[in-house]
Enzyme design. Structure first.
Site, mmCIF file in Angstrom:
data_model
loop_
_atom_site.group_PDB
_atom_site.id
_atom_site.type_symbol
_atom_site.label_atom_id
_atom_site.label_comp_id
_atom_site.label_asym_id
_atom_site.label_seq_id
_atom_site.Cartn_x
_atom_site.Cartn_y
_atom_site.Cartn_z
ATOM 1 N N GLU A 40 1.002 -1.240 -0.226
ATOM 2 C CA GLU A 40 0.124 0.000 -0.226
ATOM 3 C C GLU A 40 0.283 1.313 -0.019
ATOM 4 O O GLU A 40 2.115 0.789 0.725
ATOM 5 C CB GLU A 40 -0.585 -0.487 1.701
ATOM 6 C CG GLU A 40 -1.900 1.794 1.792
ATOM 7 C CD GLU A 40 -2.454 1.384 3.268
ATOM 8 O OE1 GLU A 40 -2.024 1.167 3.860
ATOM 9 O OE2 GLU A 40 -3.431 1.884 2.836
ATOM 10 N N LYS A 111 -9.525 1.995 -2.092
ATOM 11 C CA LYS A 111 -9.733 1.577 -0.977
ATOM 12 C C LYS A 111 -10.666 2.217 0.234
ATOM 13 O O LYS A 111 -11.175 3.185 0.362
ATOM 14 C CB LYS A 111 -8.892 2.041 0.494
ATOM 15 C CG LYS A 111 -8.548 1.409 1.839
ATOM 16 C CD LYS A 111 -6.995 2.062 2.791
ATOM 17 C CE LYS A 111 -7.010 1.286 3.835
ATOM 18 N NZ LYS A 111 -5.803 2.486 4.489
ATOM 19 N N CYS A 146 -5.571 -3.446 3.754
ATOM 20 C CA CYS A 146 -4.702 -2.862 4.578
ATOM 21 C C CYS A 146 -5.977 -3.074 5.860
ATOM 22 O O CYS A 146 -6.817 -4.046 6.331
ATOM 23 C CB CYS A 146 -4.193 -1.689 5.010
ATOM 24 S SG CYS A 146 -3.009 -1.718 5.663
HETATM 25 N N1 LIG Z 1 -2.615 2.005 6.389
HETATM 26 C C1 LIG Z 1 -3.703 1.504 6.974
HETATM 27 O O1 LIG Z 1 -4.558 0.896 6.980
HETATM 28 C C2 LIG Z 1 -3.114 0.810 8.494
HETATM 29 C C3 LIG Z 1 -3.897 -0.275 9.353
HETATM 30 C C4 LIG Z 1 -3.949 -0.209 11.230
HETATM 31 O O2 LIG Z 1 -2.559 -0.222 11.230
HETATM 32 C C5 LIG Z 1 -4.533 -0.938 11.492
HETATM 33 O O3 LIG Z 1 -5.409 -1.609 10.798
HETATM 34 O O4 LIG Z 1 -4.044 -1.551 12.827
#
Ligand SMILES: NC(=O)CCC(=O)C(=O)O
Length: 264
Positions: A40, A111, A146
């Site tokens: 990502e 996303k 993510c």
């Molecule tokens: N970039 C993200 O989506 C980070 C997600 C995260 O840090 C978490 O779910 O814990």
């Protein structure tokens, strides 16, 4: 089907242009893979919120061009991770791009679940609204990014749309690495699907990244797991294992709630 996950080191001491060139070269090194997966927001770093606006690109911007060329030069399906995309109306999105082996854009996924609660990505970017699946020669992939990993209903939706392999790009922090491994395995077990989860290494915006990209099979077994640093994780998958697992242990058929309630 051979998949290579490139766990990119994303540190602030490297410029975006330099990292883009380096990543394109890494993709070109994976010519024995069928599918290459990147993390990502690897141009900026997923936690470098202050840089999103300046680094945002139109969909067909410099990262798109470099990755389309890398895919066609290498002859692979390339999930090029995500970019900070600037829509023509000015809204930013965290958008994943998938290129075919001829370098055409095969899928784009904005996303859906933005991270940060009332700050960071959650306020700087718009939310995607569409689930995205893509038919590859041997299987159907479902795309997630993510923080989406924490929302099982998204993955169920992808299964209902035909997904057998979840491809997830991430910039997951070291602080919550135990959640990463647990959730990747949970999404695989509950959906009887492969999970290919590719994260970043390094530290940006003061947030050490977890690394530990992971590939899980439809039974929940970890097929491969990276260490903490930059690394290419290559694994051979058997896409027929999804159907076999779903036939031999048909838990998905016992769903009683949801849009597609099976009747037996
Ligand atoms: N970039 C993200 O989506 C980070 C997600 C995260 O840090 C978490 O779910 O814990």
């Amino acid at each position: 089907m051979r998949a290579s996950l490139i766990q990119i080191g994303v540190d602030e001491d490297e410029s975006i242009d330099s990292r883009r060139r380096r990543v394109a070269a890494l993709v070109r090194g994976q010519d024995d893979a069928d599918l290459v997966v990147l993390p990502e927001l690897w141009t900026t770093g997923a936690f470098a919120f202050e840089s999103f606006a300046e680094a945002a690109e139109p969909l067909e911007g410099p990262t798109y061009e470099a990755m389309a060329k890398a895919a066609s030069d290498t002859g692979v399906w390339l999930h090029a991770g995500s970019i900070p995309e600037r829509d023509p109306d000015g809204t930013l999105y965290n958008t994943s791009l998938v290129f075919s082996p001829s370098g055409d854009l095969a899928a784009a996924y904005r996303k859906i679940h933005r991270f940060g609660f009332d700050k960071g990505e959650a306020v700087l970017m718009g939310a995607g609204a569409e689930l995205v699946t893509l038919r590859l020669p041997d299987t159907t992939i479902g795309i997630a990014t993510c923080y989406d990993l924490r929302f099982p209903e998204l993955f169920r939706g992808l299964v209902d749309a035909g997904a057998e392999v979840f491809v997830l790009s991430a910039g997951w922090p070291e602080r919550r690495r135990s959640h990463w491994t647990l959730l990747a395995r949970a999404r695989a077990v509950e959906n009887q699907a492969y999970v290919l989860a590719c994260g970043t290494a390094g530290t940006h915006a003061g947030v050490p990244q977890a690394g530990h990209s992971i590939v899980v099979d439809p039974w929940g077994e970890v097929l491969a797991e990276a260490g903490p640093g930059e690394e290419v994780l290559t694994v051979d998958l058997d896409p027929t294992k999804v159907a076999t697992t779903r036939e031999q242990f048909p838990a998905l058929k016992d769903r009683l709630l949801g849009l597609e309630t099976p009747r037996r």
